[in-house]
Every structure is written in C-alpha cells, then in structure tokens.
Design a protein around this motif. Structure first.
Motif, mmCIF file in Angstrom:
data_model
loop_
_atom_site.group_PDB
_atom_site.id
_atom_site.type_symbol
_atom_site.label_atom_id
_atom_site.label_comp_id
_atom_site.label_asym_id
_atom_site.label_seq_id
_atom_site.Cartn_x
_atom_site.Cartn_y
_atom_site.Cartn_z
ATOM 1 N N ALA A 129 -2.479 12.384 -8.200
ATOM 2 C CA ALA A 129 -2.645 13.723 -7.383
ATOM 3 C C ALA A 129 -2.173 13.541 -5.997
ATOM 4 N N PRO A 130 -1.892 14.637 -5.255
ATOM 5 C CA PRO A 130 -1.331 14.507 -3.971
ATOM 6 C C PRO A 130 -2.324 13.650 -3.156
ATOM 7 N N ILE A 131 -1.645 12.692 -2.119
ATOM 8 C CA ILE A 131 -2.523 11.726 -1.694
ATOM 9 C C ILE A 131 -3.575 12.440 -0.708
ATOM 10 N N GLN A 132 -3.475 13.559 -0.320
ATOM 11 C CA GLN A 132 -4.422 13.968 0.634
ATOM 12 C C GLN A 132 -5.481 14.467 -0.231
ATOM 13 N N GLN A 133 -5.454 14.789 -1.574
ATOM 14 C CA GLN A 133 -6.564 15.398 -2.445
ATOM 15 C C GLN A 133 -6.999 14.403 -3.190
ATOM 16 N N VAL A 158 -5.759 7.400 7.907
ATOM 17 C CA VAL A 158 -5.644 7.863 9.337
ATOM 18 C C VAL A 158 -4.315 8.573 9.384
ATOM 19 N N VAL A 159 -3.243 7.987 8.991
ATOM 20 C CA VAL A 159 -1.836 8.558 9.224
ATOM 21 C C VAL A 159 -1.757 9.911 8.598
ATOM 22 N N MET A 160 -2.154 9.834 6.982
ATOM 23 C CA MET A 160 -1.770 10.743 6.382
ATOM 24 C C MET A 160 -3.101 12.022 6.410
ATOM 25 N N GLY A 161 -4.109 11.783 7.043
ATOM 26 C CA GLY A 161 -4.943 12.691 7.140
ATOM 27 C C GLY A 161 -6.024 12.766 5.961
ATOM 28 N N PHE A 162 -6.312 11.895 5.243
ATOM 29 C CA PHE A 162 -7.289 11.978 4.111
ATOM 30 C C PHE A 162 -8.487 10.936 4.481
ATOM 31 N N GLN A 163 -9.485 11.183 3.376
ATOM 32 C CA GLN A 163 -10.615 10.005 3.508
ATOM 33 C C GLN A 163 -10.399 9.323 2.190
ATOM 34 N N VAL A 164 -10.833 8.103 2.560
ATOM 35 C CA VAL A 164 -11.114 6.977 1.361
ATOM 36 C C VAL A 164 -12.640 6.547 1.319
ATOM 37 N N VAL A 191 0.779 -1.157 -0.070
ATOM 38 C CA VAL A 191 0.041 0.116 0.028
ATOM 39 C C VAL A 191 0.766 1.486 -0.048
ATOM 40 N N LEU A 192 1.892 1.216 0.795
ATOM 41 C CA LEU A 192 2.840 2.448 0.678
ATOM 42 C C LEU A 192 3.207 2.639 -0.764
ATOM 43 N N ALA A 193 3.815 1.538 -1.380
ATOM 44 C CA ALA A 193 4.158 1.756 -2.843
ATOM 45 C C ALA A 193 3.033 2.227 -3.810
ATOM 46 N N ASP A 194 1.860 1.728 -3.680
ATOM 47 C CA ASP A 194 0.660 2.060 -4.425
ATOM 48 C C ASP A 194 0.239 3.407 -4.026
ATOM 49 N N ALA A 195 0.410 3.803 -2.849
ATOM 50 C CA ALA A 195 0.130 5.249 -2.546
ATOM 51 C C ALA A 195 0.971 6.282 -3.022
ATOM 52 N N TYR A 196 2.404 5.796 -3.065
ATOM 53 C CA TYR A 196 3.473 6.627 -3.733
ATOM 54 C C TYR A 196 3.093 6.804 -5.217
ATOM 55 N N PHE A 255 -14.387 9.303 -9.076
ATOM 56 C CA PHE A 255 -13.183 9.162 -8.442
ATOM 57 C C PHE A 255 -11.907 9.365 -9.295
ATOM 58 N N ASP A 256 -10.671 9.390 -8.804
ATOM 59 C CA ASP A 256 -9.477 9.346 -9.578
ATOM 60 C C ASP A 256 -9.111 8.248 -9.878
ATOM 61 N N ILE A 257 -9.250 7.273 -8.835
ATOM 62 C CA ILE A 257 -8.686 6.011 -8.928
ATOM 63 C C ILE A 257 -9.385 4.941 -8.028
ATOM 64 N N VAL A 258 -9.485 3.654 -8.555
ATOM 65 C CA VAL A 258 -10.499 2.819 -8.090
ATOM 66 C C VAL A 258 -9.366 1.477 -7.851
#
Length: 272
Positions: free
Chosen positions: A131-135, A156-162, A119-124, A187-190
């Motif tokens: 888009a910036p992960i929080q957006q 939770v850690v990065m402060g955004f919603q999924v 997930v860290l690789a996919d979020a990267y 959505f931007d990504i599924v």
C-alpha cells in the motif's frame, strides 16, 4: 548531504530515491571509501554489488573510525581521495561527528542508533507491493532497536503513523509512533528485528496466534532473525512471509542512494 539518519532526508528526497530505484541505467564516476564493522552479509553483498553496477571504484578501509584520531583530522586527510563514504560503525555518535567534519557525503550502513538504508529499502517494498506508505498499516513488533528507530524517523519525514507493540516500559512520547502493549487492530504488515542481547522475554516472541489477531498481515522479519526469540515459529512456514527475494531490493535502493547523494554533493557550492 549525508544519510546518517533518515531525518537527514526530506520526503521529496526519499521519493526521488525511490524513483531512481526503478532505473536500470544508472552510472556515475567516483571513488568510495568503504568501512564495514561486523558481518552484515546482506548489506555487504548489496553495497559491493551497487558499487560495481554504478561503475564506482571502492577501497576498503577497515575500522576507519576505530582509531583514536580526531574525526576532523581523518576527514581532512581523506576527503581529497574519496567522493563518498559508506560506513558501518556501531558508534553512532562518532559516525555522525565524522560526517559533520567531512565535505563528502557519508552513508550510514548501520549504527547503534539507526539502519536507514535497510528501512528505506523495506519501506520501498511496502510502498510498491502492499500500500502507499502513508496509508499502510504498519506494526513494529518488539523492543526498540536501530531498525525500529529508523522506522520512527521515516514516519516523521513521510508524515504517517506506525504502531509499535512492545512492553509498556519501552513506550515513549513520539509524534510518529502509537505505542501499545495489546493487539487492538489489524495491520497490513508486521516488522520484527533481532532483540538486543540483554533482552529476553518469551512473552514477546511473535506467534502465529498474534498474527491471527492482527488479521494475518504480511510478515517482514529483519534478518538475521532468531526463531525462539523475536519470532516463536519458522516465518518461512507463514503464508504472509515477505520472502527472501524481498531483500533483493536492497541493491536498487542502495544504488539509488549512492547516485542521489553523489549528484547532490557534486552540485553543492561547498565543493566548488
């Protein structure tokens, strides 16, 4: 510092890991204890490559945590031989217990409750390419899995919603997750993940019609994907398929995780 679940990290830790993933010059000395349950072809390939490119020596210890031996004893006997452990172990509780008993960093390469490195690789990738992960408007499609749980933790850690689209029976009260059973926004990504073996509900196979309703977002099916289960069509045929090369990012992110944890641990007073 361990990486058993993403909540072991802070937002600053994750930002530092992603910055390190950009570097080509990382080298560090150390000895890795490597234990890998199951196939995990991509994760196995990228971690072994990461060890080699960083200059780490590694020893495979098959089924390290399958023994009946206490985890405290295992850690006490092995810690003098290794600088870091990378373990793929279905039993999440035993993995976490081992990590709490070891003075060395422990990396979860997959457990029943999480897949933090994936997930860290996919979020990267999302952060760099979409888009910036929080957006970013991120949709998790389907029932809860270890991958989905790691996305919840990252939010939770990065402060955004999924948003997680799944059957109402799976909805939970979580601060980072907007649960829904119908598509009500774009959505931007599924992101999909392989269904649990016990789950089979054809109504929740992702279709091209669903993607049209969501505005034709990028599609990241967590491999190995199963056509006819979590995805009703061949994702390769979809223009928004993130592509096989997206998973190449496992290598730089895993290298960064190892480098970061080893440097963090070496500066810890626990080992002085």
């Amino acid at each position: 510092m361990n990486l058993i679940q993403i909540t072991d990290l802070s937002a600053n830790d994750i930002a530092s890991i992603w910055e390190l993933a950009e570097r080509q010059d990382m080298h560090i000395q150390g000895r890795v204890a490597w234990s890998f349950e199951g196939n995990g072809i991509r994760t196995r390939t990228s971690f072994i490559q990461a060890f080699q490119e960083l200059g780490l020596r590694f020893v495979e210890l098959p089924n390290l945590l399958k023994t009946a031996e206490r985890t405290a004893d295992l850690a006490a006997y092995l810690d003098d031989f290794y600088d870091i452990y990378v373990i793929r172990e279905r039993n999440h509780e035993r993995l976490a217990e081992f990590a709490s008993n070891s003075y060395r960093p422990v990396v979860n390469a997959l457990s029943s409750q999480g897949h933090p490195c994936e997930v860290l690789a996919d979020a990267y990738y999302v952060n760099q390419a979409i888009a910036p992960i929080q957006q970013a408007r991120i949709c998790l499609w389907g029932p809860p899995t270890n991958v989905m749980r790691s996305w919840h933790e990252l939010a939770v850690v990065m402060g955004f919603q999924v948003t997680q689209l799944c059957e109402a029976a799976f909805h939970e009260a979580k601060p980072s997750v907007n649960y829904a059973s119908t598509i009500e926004s774009s959505f931007d990504i599924v992101i999909t993940d392989g269904w649990p073996e016990s789950y089979a509900n054809a109504d929740w196979s992702l279709t091209t019609g669903h993607l049209e309703q969501m505005g034709m977002p990028h599609l990241l099916p967590t491999p190995p994907f199963s056509i006819g289960r979590e995805i009703a069509f061949d994702p390769v045929s979809y223009a928004g398929f993130t592509g096989y090369r997206q998973k190449n990012l496992l290598l730089p992110v895993q290298k960064a995780i190892l480098f970061y944890l080893l440097n963090h641990k070496k500066s810890s007073s626990k080992l002085s």
